[in-house]
Design an enzyme around this catalytic site. Structure first.
Site, mmCIF file in Angstrom:
data_model
loop_
_atom_site.group_PDB
_atom_site.id
_atom_site.type_symbol
_atom_site.label_atom_id
_atom_site.label_comp_id
_atom_site.label_asym_id
_atom_site.label_seq_id
_atom_site.Cartn_x
_atom_site.Cartn_y
_atom_site.Cartn_z
ATOM 1 N N ARG A 160 -24.805 19.358 -108.477
ATOM 2 C CA ARG A 160 -24.079 18.906 -109.663
ATOM 3 C C ARG A 160 -24.374 17.416 -109.835
ATOM 4 N NH1 ARG A 160 -20.269 22.117 -106.817
ATOM 5 N NH2 ARG A 160 -19.577 23.949 -108.000
ATOM 6 N N LYS A 184 -17.495 19.584 -104.871
ATOM 7 C CA LYS A 184 -16.333 19.915 -105.680
ATOM 8 C C LYS A 184 -15.230 20.527 -104.816
ATOM 9 C CE LYS A 184 -15.016 22.722 -109.609
ATOM 10 N NZ LYS A 184 -15.441 23.808 -110.495
ATOM 11 N N HIS A 258 -27.189 19.694 -115.851
ATOM 12 C CA HIS A 258 -26.683 21.044 -115.590
ATOM 13 C C HIS A 258 -27.761 22.101 -115.854
ATOM 14 C CE1 HIS A 258 -22.723 20.083 -114.427
ATOM 15 N NE2 HIS A 258 -22.276 19.734 -115.615
ATOM 16 N N ARG A 261 -29.894 22.270 -112.921
ATOM 17 C CA ARG A 261 -29.189 23.033 -111.884
ATOM 18 C C ARG A 261 -29.353 24.536 -112.144
ATOM 19 N NH1 ARG A 261 -24.568 23.223 -108.335
ATOM 20 N NH2 ARG A 261 -22.890 24.582 -109.060
ATOM 21 N N HIS A 284 -20.340 27.503 -105.229
ATOM 22 C CA HIS A 284 -19.384 28.272 -106.026
ATOM 23 C C HIS A 284 -18.288 28.837 -105.129
ATOM 24 C CE1 HIS A 284 -22.470 29.198 -109.451
ATOM 25 N NE2 HIS A 284 -21.904 28.016 -109.574
ATOM 26 N N TYR A 293 -26.561 34.394 -112.769
ATOM 27 C CA TYR A 293 -27.984 34.161 -112.529
ATOM 28 C C TYR A 293 -28.759 35.444 -112.244
ATOM 29 C CZ TYR A 293 -26.511 29.369 -112.445
ATOM 30 O OH TYR A 293 -25.973 28.155 -112.806
#
Length: 311
Positions: A160, A184, A258, A261, A284, A293
């Site tokens: 990120r 995150k 992004h 990414r 995630h 994806y």
């Protein structure tokens, strides 16, 4: 028209309006406030705004669209949650227009998401990746080695943007060929480094050593601005768009960190077909987010149909 009204003051006025004129419940008021505060934190983290100084006329459709896209693609929220946040923002900007504080509502052209539908992520395809990296390699600039290292980290690590700008020199383990940092949710992330990334960083470090740092934070930072500060989010975003345009990438204005990414994630899934590895590398919290994806591109669909036997 008071277009230079501070965002925080505008939110306070909007909340008063919801209470005094609309008569909304306490729970509904809290939801509006939460959505507007979340958007403010996003602008701070992803666009490097000083929220105390941010004015309402600085906010545009692109920032709103990126925020609402990331609610789905990055934050693992449902389409219904994303739509509620869109409604909160739309109501907020409608209020500002009605009060003659803005001339237009930047959220009006953003469509609601169909419930239970997750869009395929946008990513670089085919020769776009090679053309993009070649544009950086051919660009004559003092920051060329830094920019190449940054972009290879996006494309080979899937970081990120907030994670990348916060990397420190001692986050890199050259012996293990990896980086370890807190991403995150303050969760520890371990990401292996491709040899291309290792080489790009080592090539950048001598150029970094020539930059005089301005503070203790910059001394620790991996990536520096030309002025000797830790590089910020907006600089990286502008840099990505610049090289996308130089590379002749279609819709270059839509290319963001992004999207790089997403490019990493799409390439890795095509190679491994392993969602668990991809989930861990992307950081995630839920594998349902990673499942976006598993898409196939148009050419793959065509090849699949062409392989059907004649009936």
């Amino acid at each position: 028209m008071q277009q230079n009204l501070k965002y925080k003051q505008a939110v306070k006025s909007f909340i008063k309006y919801l209470i005094a004129e609309r008569g909304y419940s306490e729970l509904t008021i809290k939801e509006y406030q939460s959505d507007l505060n979340l958007f403010a934190r996003y602008l701070k983290n992803e666009f490097d705004y000083n929220i105390d100084k941010l004015t309402i006329d600085e906010i545009n459709q692109f920032q709103l669209a990126e925020f609402l896209s990331d609610i789905i693609l990055i934050n693992d929220n449902s389409a219904a949650t994303r739509n509620r946040k869109l409604y909160s923002l739309r109501s907020f900007f409608n209020f500002l227009v009605k009060r003659n504080l803005l001339t237009y509502n930047p959220s009006l052209s953003i469509d609601a998401t169909k419930v239970n539908l997750k869009s395929e992520p946008v990513y670089l395809k085919g020769t776009d990746i090679q053309d993009y990296l070649k544009a950086i390699e051919n660009y004559k600039s003092k920051a060329q080695s830094r920019d190449l290292a940054i972009n290879k980290m996006f494309l080979y690590c899937g970081l990120r943007i907030s994670e990348l700008v916060n990397l420190n020199l001692d986050d890199i383990n050259y012996e293990d060929k990896s980086i370890k940092f807190y991403g995150k949710g303050n969760k520890e992330r371990y990401v292996p480094l491709h040899q291309e990334v290792i080489s790009a960083i080592k090539n950048y470090l001598p150029d970094r050593a020539q930059i005089e740092t301005n503070n203790q934070d910059a001394i620790q930072a991996l990536f520096l601005s030309n002025r000797g500060n830790r590089i910020n989010v907006r600089t990286v975003q502008m840099m990505v768009k610049k090289y996308a345009k130089l590379a002749g990438v279609k819709n270059a204005d839509d290319v963001t960190p992004h999207k790089l990414r997403h490019t990493f994630a799409s390439m890795l899934y095509k190679q491994t077909k392993d969602l668990r590895i991809l989930q861990e590398l992307l950081g995630h919290s839920s594998i349902s987010t990673t499942q976006i994806y598993t898409h196939t591109d148009k050419e793959e669909r065509k090849r699949a149909v062409e392989q059907l036997p004649e009936l």
